[in-house]
Design a protein around this motif. Structure first.
Motif, PDB file in Angstrom:
ATOM      1  N   THR B   2      23.667  14.086  31.229  1.00  0.00           N
ATOM      2  CA  THR B   2      22.834  13.235  32.081  1.00  0.00           C
ATOM      3  C   THR B   2      21.488  13.896  32.345  1.00  0.00           C
ATOM      4  O   THR B   2      20.477  13.200  32.464  1.00  0.00           O
ATOM      5  CB  THR B   2      23.527  12.957  33.435  1.00  0.00           C
ATOM      6  N   ALA B   3      21.476  15.222  32.415  1.00  0.00           N
ATOM      7  CA  ALA B   3      20.213  15.920  32.655  1.00  0.00           C
ATOM      8  C   ALA B   3      19.229  15.632  31.525  1.00  0.00           C
ATOM      9  O   ALA B   3      18.051  15.350  31.765  1.00  0.00           O
ATOM     10  CB  ALA B   3      20.458  17.422  32.771  1.00  0.00           C
ATOM     11  N   ILE B   4      19.719  15.701  30.277  1.00  0.00           N
ATOM     12  CA  ILE B   4      18.843  15.462  29.135  1.00  0.00           C
ATOM     13  C   ILE B   4      18.391  13.999  29.108  1.00  0.00           C
ATOM     14  O   ILE B   4      17.230  13.698  28.862  1.00  0.00           O
ATOM     15  CB  ILE B   4      19.563  15.828  27.825  1.00  0.00           C
ATOM     16  N   TYR B   5      19.340  13.108  29.408  1.00  0.00           N
ATOM     17  CA  TYR B   5      19.009  11.682  29.425  1.00  0.00           C
ATOM     18  C   TYR B   5      17.908  11.400  30.445  1.00  0.00           C
ATOM     19  O   TYR B   5      16.906  10.759  30.137  1.00  0.00           O
ATOM     20  CB  TYR B   5      20.265  10.873  29.752  1.00  0.00           C
ATOM     21  N   LYS B   6      18.094  11.947  31.635  1.00  0.00           N
ATOM     22  CA  LYS B   6      17.103  11.713  32.697  1.00  0.00           C
ATOM     23  C   LYS B   6      15.741  12.281  32.308  1.00  0.00           C
ATOM     24  O   LYS B   6      14.708  11.669  32.547  1.00  0.00           O
ATOM     25  CB  LYS B   6      17.569  12.380  33.998  1.00  0.00           C
ATOM     26  N   ARG B   7      15.769  13.481  31.702  1.00  0.00           N
ATOM     27  CA  ARG B   7      14.505  14.096  31.328  1.00  0.00           C
ATOM     28  C   ARG B   7      13.771  13.260  30.285  1.00  0.00           C
ATOM     29  O   ARG B   7      12.567  13.072  30.361  1.00  0.00           O
ATOM     30  CB  ARG B   7      14.741  15.501  30.772  1.00  0.00           C
ATOM     31  N   GLU B   8      14.523  12.739  29.314  1.00  0.00           N
ATOM     32  CA  GLU B   8      13.901  11.925  28.274  1.00  0.00           C
ATOM     33  C   GLU B   8      13.310  10.649  28.862  1.00  0.00           C
ATOM     34  O   GLU B   8      12.203  10.258  28.518  1.00  0.00           O
ATOM     35  CB  GLU B   8      14.923  11.545  27.199  1.00  0.00           C
ATOM     36  N   MET B   9      14.079  10.021  29.755  1.00  0.00           N
ATOM     37  CA  MET B   9      13.588   8.782  30.350  1.00  0.00           C
ATOM     38  C   MET B   9      12.297   9.049  31.113  1.00  0.00           C
ATOM     39  O   MET B   9      11.339   8.295  31.030  1.00  0.00           O
ATOM     40  CB  MET B   9      14.636   8.189  31.309  1.00  0.00           C
ATOM     41  N   ARG B  10      12.311  10.169  31.859  1.00  0.00           N
ATOM     42  CA  ARG B  10      11.120  10.473  32.631  1.00  0.00           C
ATOM     43  C   ARG B  10       9.946  10.788  31.709  1.00  0.00           C
ATOM     44  O   ARG B  10       8.819  10.404  31.966  1.00  0.00           O
ATOM     45  CB  ARG B  10      11.389  11.655  33.562  1.00  0.00           C
TER      46      ARG B  10
END
Lengths: 319, 236
Positions: B2-10
């Protein structure tokens, strides 16, 4: 804490590291020393699970990195040679991202604030990493490795690109970390390992050429200890008395000065410290010591001689 | 993960990429939609819209996938991720999911909005509309997986983008080769690979399971290959 057994990594036909074995005890600070391209980074990349070895084992806390990658990676904080920074993020966002990535369970706010404090980047917290100078980027990288307070911290050339004041800060920080963590750091700056590390491992051409406690490395590598002493007294009787001291293998008077003093070169067996018996003997006889120093005691010389020797051996084998 | 997903979205929305993607997608798709339906009058043809929209993917899918892994490699940030307690698949899937969220979100919302005038001024077939949306969504997922895979092969974003453009053009249009080929089994193969040929079936309101399986398999295959590409690099 860390156990490396017969680790070998081949890139094509070339050996990046060749049958490397060593152990690092809990709470030890170990310096990994070697010229560029010696295999320091490769070894570190294997321990951290970034690369896989061709053969051999790397274990952290009894767990093999290949069999339990998740558990091992949780125990390690790693600063690679080039700090892995997302330039478009702010320092705060970056550290929080790593916090999430490592699935930390410490108090987020306090923990990150503490890391920023020890690495002295509190004032940069809201700045975008892209706009930071090299020294600050390096410190953000170090901060990143500390997130989650891992048991093992691995730094690949941590003081690279820092100014002298920052280098001292970082060295002190690493020493401080060594109290609660196991630290491995690589460098090609010799005075650095001497200042920080409990133990030094010298690696050249993918092979370990020396693995010694920092205080022993000089004599261990030099073979016989060579002492240069200036003594005020009758040269011939001083010389014969010196030769009677236990452990002395060779003594000679190299120069006699006009003021009644002479310079002596004394060699002693490896791992025998003759300085104290020498002092008491001379004091008893009333011959004052004017100066005393080890010859070739400088760690740079040792390093170069060790690396040279291992290269000679290599050359010999190839023939 | 989820950390990577959130970072990519941001990162899509802290850089211009996300905005450019949404803007280009909405502008071009709205224009095509208008041209196929409102402007076409009696010949209103929703199926044509879903057909043409595949061609927008040639440009906009590479836009959101090109830097996903190539940038990590170039900036060495992959070293951070690969030495963190995240599985390779977790990392690849998080990246894929971020791109798919951006694409799928934009596409589904625009499709809902476009349906409103159709329902108000005409009698659209809801079943065929929904089938088409699903088909395009899954095609997009497959293209994104391909983009992620190609992005993992290079450090250079532009090479990743060009490679993805070429791959998408080929996959959409490979059935066009059938006009020049007289070998029966090759024609069958090309028609079944071609995304355009498969999308046509959905437009008539048929939920073609074979195509659903095909799109999903392509997605899984390329995500799997991406993981393998990382594995290979680690071992060599």
């Amino acid at each position: 804490m860390i156990k490396i057994e017969h680790l070998t990594k081949k890139y094509g036909e070339r050996y990046a590291i060749d049958d490397v074995s060593f152990e690092v005890a809990d709470g030890e600070i170990v310096g990994f020393l070697g010229p560029n391209g010696a295999g320091k980074s490769t070894t570190m990349n294997i321990i951290t699970g970034y690369l896989s070895s061709t053969s051999g084992k790397a274990m952290v806390d009894g767990l093999d990195i290949l069999e339990h990658p998740m558990a091992v990676k949780k125990k390690i904080g790693y600063l690679p040679e080039m700090p892995p920074l997302y330039l478009e993020m702010t320092v705060g966002e970056y550290l929080n991202f790593i916090y999430d990535l490592k699935k930390c369970s410490l108090n987020r706010r306090e923990h990150i604030a503490e890391i920023c404090r020890v690495t002295k980047i509190e004032e940069e917290y809201h700045r975008v990493i892209k706009n930071l100078s090299k020294g600050f980027r390096q410190r953000v990288g170090i901060a990143g490795a500390l997130v989650g307070s891992p048991e093992v911290i691995i730094f690949d050339e941590p003081t690279n690109g820092l100014d002298p004041k920052q280098i001292i800060d970082i060295r002190n920080l690493i020493k401080e970390l060594g109290k609660n963590h196991t630290v491995i750091l690589s460098t090609h700056i010799l005075s650095e390992v001497k200042a920080i590390c409990d133990r030094i491992i010298i690696i050249n051409d993918g092979k370990i050429v020396a693995d010694e406690k920092t205080e022993n490395i000089e004599q261990a590598l030099r073979g016989n200890r060579k002492l240069s002493v200036c003594i005020s007294g009758p040269a011939s009787s001083v010389l014969s008395s010196i030769k009677k001291i236990n452990g002395v293998t060779y003594a000679a008077c190299s120069v006699s000065y006009g003021d009644g003093s002479s310079l002596f070169v004394i060699e002693s067996q490896n791992n025998v410290d003759i300085r104290k018996p020498l002092f008491y003997m001379l004091a008893q006889n009333g011959w004052p010591i004017l100066s005393m120093q080890y010859l070739g005691a400088n760690i740079e010389d040792i390093f170069i001689s060790v690396v040279d020797e291992s290269e000679k051996e290599e050359g010999g084998k190839r023939k | 993960m989820t950390a990577i997903y959130k970072r990519e979205m941001r990162s899509y929305f802290t850089s211009p990429v996300g905005y450019i993607f949404v803007a280009v997608f909405l502008a071009v798709s709205a224009f095509i939609f208008m041209d196929c339906t409102v402007q076409a009058g009696d010949k209103s043809n929703v199926a044509a819209y879903f057909m043409y929209i595949l061609y927008i993917f040639i440009i906009i899918i590479p836009l959101i996938t090109m830097k996903l892994l190539s940038e990590e490699r170039k900036m060495r940030t992959e070293q951070l991720i690969l030495t963190s307690p995240v599985s390779l698949f977790g990392m690849v899937f998080a990246k894929f999911l971020a791109a798919f969220t951006l694409f799928g979100g934009t596409f589904v919302i625009s499709s809902i909005i476009y349906y409103i005038p159709l329902a108000l001024y005409g009698t659209p077939n809801a079943a065929s509309y929904i089938c088409s949306v699903l088909s395009v969504l899954l095609s997009g997922a497959a293209f994104i997986a391909i983009g992620v895979f190609i992005s993992s092969l290079t450090e250079n974003q532009f090479i990743a983008a060009l490679g993805t453009i070429a791959a998408i053009i080929l996959l959409i249009n490979i059935s066009l080769l059938n006009n020049y080929i007289n070998v029966e089994f090759l024609r069958v193969i090309f028609s079944s690979i071609s995304f355009a040929a498969r999308t046509e079936k959905f437009a008539s309101g048929i939920l073609d399971y074979a195509s659903l399986v095909y799109f999903s398999s392509m997605t899984s295959l390329f995500l799997f290959l991406t993981v393998r590409a990382f594995e290979k690099r680690r071992w060599s």
